[in-house]
Design an enzyme around this catalytic site. Structure first.
Site, PDB file in Angstrom:
ATOM      1  N   TYR A   6       0.846  -1.202   0.000  1.00  0.00           N
ATOM      2  CA  TYR A   6       0.000   0.000   0.000  1.00  0.00           C
ATOM      3  C   TYR A   6       0.878   1.247   0.000  1.00  0.00           C
ATOM      4  O   TYR A   6       0.708   2.151  -0.816  1.00  0.00           O
ATOM      5  CB  TYR A   6      -0.934  -0.008   1.219  1.00  0.00           C
ATOM      6  CG  TYR A   6      -1.883   1.180   1.228  1.00  0.00           C
ATOM      7  CD1 TYR A   6      -2.934   1.253   0.310  1.00  0.00           C
ATOM      8  CD2 TYR A   6      -1.724   2.225   2.137  1.00  0.00           C
ATOM      9  CE1 TYR A   6      -3.795   2.348   0.299  1.00  0.00           C
ATOM     10  CE2 TYR A   6      -2.578   3.321   2.126  1.00  0.00           C
ATOM     11  CZ  TYR A   6      -3.618   3.372   1.204  1.00  0.00           C
ATOM     12  OH  TYR A   6      -4.456   4.470   1.192  1.00  0.00           O
ATOM     13  N   LYS A  62       1.279   3.904  -3.147  1.00  0.00           N
ATOM     14  CA  LYS A  62       0.914   5.323  -3.037  1.00  0.00           C
ATOM     15  C   LYS A  62       2.127   6.217  -3.343  1.00  0.00           C
ATOM     16  O   LYS A  62       1.969   7.299  -3.914  1.00  0.00           O
ATOM     17  CB  LYS A  62       0.319   5.624  -1.660  1.00  0.00           C
ATOM     18  CG  LYS A  62      -1.052   4.973  -1.440  1.00  0.00           C
ATOM     19  CD  LYS A  62      -2.081   5.408  -2.475  1.00  0.00           C
ATOM     20  CE  LYS A  62      -3.496   4.922  -2.139  1.00  0.00           C
ATOM     21  NZ  LYS A  62      -4.486   5.351  -3.146  1.00  0.00           N
TER      22      LYS A  62
HETATM   23  N1  LIG Z   1     -10.331   6.856   3.797  1.00  0.00           N
HETATM   24  C1  LIG Z   1      -9.098   7.116   4.145  1.00  0.00           C
HETATM   25  O1  LIG Z   1      -8.796   7.303   5.319  1.00  0.00           O
HETATM   26  C2  LIG Z   1      -8.019   7.247   3.090  1.00  0.00           C
HETATM   27  C3  LIG Z   1      -6.790   7.775   3.475  1.00  0.00           C
HETATM   28  C4  LIG Z   1      -5.787   7.927   2.525  1.00  0.00           C
HETATM   29  C5  LIG Z   1      -6.019   7.564   1.209  1.00  0.00           C
HETATM   30  N2  LIG Z   1      -7.229   7.037   0.851  1.00  0.00           N
HETATM   31  C6  LIG Z   1      -7.404   6.699  -0.581  1.00  0.00           C
HETATM   32  O2  LIG Z   1      -8.550   7.355  -1.086  1.00  0.00           O
HETATM   33  C7  LIG Z   1      -9.164   6.562  -2.108  1.00  0.00           C
HETATM   34  C8  LIG Z   1     -10.613   6.319  -1.750  1.00  0.00           C
HETATM   35  O3  LIG Z   1     -10.659   5.804  -0.422  1.00  0.00           O
HETATM   36  P1  LIG Z   1     -12.030   5.514   0.318  1.00  0.00           P
HETATM   37  O4  LIG Z   1     -11.754   5.547   1.761  1.00  0.00           O
HETATM   38  O5  LIG Z   1     -13.113   6.359  -0.247  1.00  0.00           O
HETATM   39  O6  LIG Z   1     -12.218   3.993  -0.092  1.00  0.00           O
HETATM   40  P2  LIG Z   1     -13.517   3.091  -0.128  1.00  0.00           P
HETATM   41  O7  LIG Z   1     -13.060   1.712   0.153  1.00  0.00           O
HETATM   42  O8  LIG Z   1     -14.615   3.685   0.682  1.00  0.00           O
HETATM   43  O9  LIG Z   1     -13.905   3.206  -1.684  1.00  0.00           O
HETATM   44  C9  LIG Z   1     -13.067   2.688  -2.693  1.00  0.00           C
HETATM   45  C10 LIG Z   1     -13.927   2.398  -3.904  1.00  0.00           C
HETATM   46  O10 LIG Z   1     -13.104   1.747  -4.896  1.00  0.00           O
HETATM   47  C11 LIG Z   1     -13.882   0.687  -5.446  1.00  0.00           C
HETATM   48  N3  LIG Z   1     -13.069  -0.380  -5.997  1.00  0.00           N
HETATM   49  C12 LIG Z   1     -12.325  -1.286  -5.311  1.00  0.00           C
HETATM   50  N4  LIG Z   1     -11.770  -2.155  -6.155  1.00  0.00           N
HETATM   51  C13 LIG Z   1     -12.163  -1.797  -7.411  1.00  0.00           C
HETATM   52  C14 LIG Z   1     -11.929  -2.334  -8.711  1.00  0.00           C
HETATM   53  N5  LIG Z   1     -11.177  -3.427  -8.887  1.00  0.00           N
HETATM   54  N6  LIG Z   1     -12.485  -1.713  -9.763  1.00  0.00           N
HETATM   55  C15 LIG Z   1     -13.273  -0.627  -9.599  1.00  0.00           C
HETATM   56  N7  LIG Z   1     -13.538  -0.075  -8.386  1.00  0.00           N
HETATM   57  C16 LIG Z   1     -13.002  -0.676  -7.308  1.00  0.00           C
HETATM   58  C17 LIG Z   1     -14.713   0.175  -4.277  1.00  0.00           C
HETATM   59  O11 LIG Z   1     -15.828  -0.588  -4.715  1.00  0.00           O
HETATM   60  C18 LIG Z   1     -15.096   1.459  -3.590  1.00  0.00           C
HETATM   61  O12 LIG Z   1     -16.299   2.005  -4.083  1.00  0.00           O
HETATM   62  C19 LIG Z   1      -8.323   5.293  -2.204  1.00  0.00           C
HETATM   63  O13 LIG Z   1      -7.384   5.442  -3.247  1.00  0.00           O
HETATM   64  C20 LIG Z   1      -7.635   5.230  -0.854  1.00  0.00           C
HETATM   65  O14 LIG Z   1      -6.424   4.510  -0.901  1.00  0.00           O
HETATM   66  C21 LIG Z   1      -8.227   6.869   1.756  1.00  0.00           C
END
Ligand SMILES: NC(=O)c1ccc[n+]([C@@H]2O[C@H](COP(=O)([O-])OP(=O)(O)OC[C@H]3O[C@@H](n4cnc5c(N)ncnc54)[C@H](O)[C@@H]3O)[C@@H](O)[C@H]2O)c1
Length: 257
Positions: A161, A165
């Site tokens: 991860y 990133k």
């Molecule tokens: N929430 C946090 O605290 C956080 C922190 C840092 C970075 N991020 C990053 O932000 C982004 C969104 O995070 P989030 O918390 O909203 O995540 P989440 O898990 O709520 O949503 C991620 C979405 O990606 C979709 N997805 C997963 N695999 C897939 C695939 N193979 N094809 C198409 N869609 C797919 C899922 O169905 C989901 O709707 C990600 O890149 C995550 O790494 C999140």
């Protein structure tokens, strides 16, 4: 919608958002839609994607973004349906694929590959597919959603991860150099910890008070962020306010170092 833009700030713009079935992606897609953009949203979760679109003008198409051919075909479909180049491409889909931190010697190839396939390869493929028409249009904006793990070790202890990133940041900077001469900006939003779904909320609720205090103590503003905080930063990069900003990472984490 709290962002101080006029309701028609993105009117007529074609915006493509990945990972829009929940979390940041849902909020980003709805935010652009509320500001007049023609939003095209995708996700592997068809039901969640349909829910995102409820009451919002957007076109949805469920695909698995780790299927490179499907990801490229989605970009082509958006361009054909819109009848023009994509104005704003948001590569948001990503995550930890349900994995947990463990010693490197216990990490199987397939787990490493799965994280890279979604976090890095999908962004590579959508950018590669969208670039020719954006270049011909001599304008456009790409926003990649990375993480605090793009510039420091991840609290998750998931090596792939953190590495993926960091790769998103590298892809962002390299694409900014390559596409800049065509008037295209490429930037990344690096979110801090934000509760985006039941799992993450459950993880937070399950923490001891002292653990929560420790986490919040590491955030200058003393609180967790919300999806709208991440969506607002994405809107900024896509807006004329950021016309001279490219190759940059914006940590949106309440002040976390
Ligand atoms: N929430 C946090 O605290 C956080 C922190 C840092 C970075 N991020 C990053 O932000 C982004 C969104 O995070 P989030 O918390 O909203 O995540 P989440 O898990 O709520 O949503 C991620 C979405 O990606 C979709 N997805 C997963 N695999 C897939 C695939 N193979 N094809 C198409 N869609 C797919 C899922 O169905 C989901 O709707 C990600 O890149 C995550 O790494 C999140």
């Amino acid at each position: 919608m709290t962002f101080p833009f006029r309701d028609d700030a993105f009117a007529g713009q074609v915006v493509a958002v990945t990972g829009a079935a929940m979390g940041f992606g849902r909020c980003i897609a709805r935010s652009f839609s509320a500001l007049g953009a023609k939003v095209y949203a995708t996700d592997i979760n068809a039901a969640g994607l349909a829910e995102t679109a409820e009451g919002h003008a957007m076109v949805t198409l469920p695909i698995d973004l780790t299927d490179r051919a499907a990801a490229a075909a989605w970009i082509a479909t958006v361009e054909t349906e819109a009848g023009q180049a994509i104005d704003v491409l948001v590569n948001n889909a990503g995550g930890m694929m349900g994995q947990k931190g463990r010693p490197i010697e216990e990490v199987p190839d397939e787990d490493w590959d799965a994280i890279f396939a979604l976090n890095v390869d999908a962004a590579f493929v959508t950018i590669r597919a969208a670039a020719p028409k954006m270049k011909a249009a001599r304008k456009g904006c790409i926003v990649n959603i990375s993480s605090g793990a793009a510039f420091r070790p991840s609290r998750t202890r998931i090596q792939a991860y953190c590495s993926s990133k960091h790769a998103v940041l590298g892809l962002t900077r390299q694409m900014a150099m390559e596409l800049g001469p065509f008037g295209i900006t490429v930037n990344t939003v690096a979110p801090g910890l934000v509760m985006t779904d039941g799992d993450k909320q459950g993880t937070w609720d399950g923490m001891s008070e002292s653990r929560k205090e420790h986490v919040l103590g590491g955030i200058a503003l003393g609180k967790l962020g919300a999806p709208q905080d991440i969506a607002d930063a994405t809107l900024f990069f896509a807006s004329p306010l950021a016309r001279f900003v490219s190759g940059q990472m914006l940590p949106v984490n309440g002040g976390s170092f």
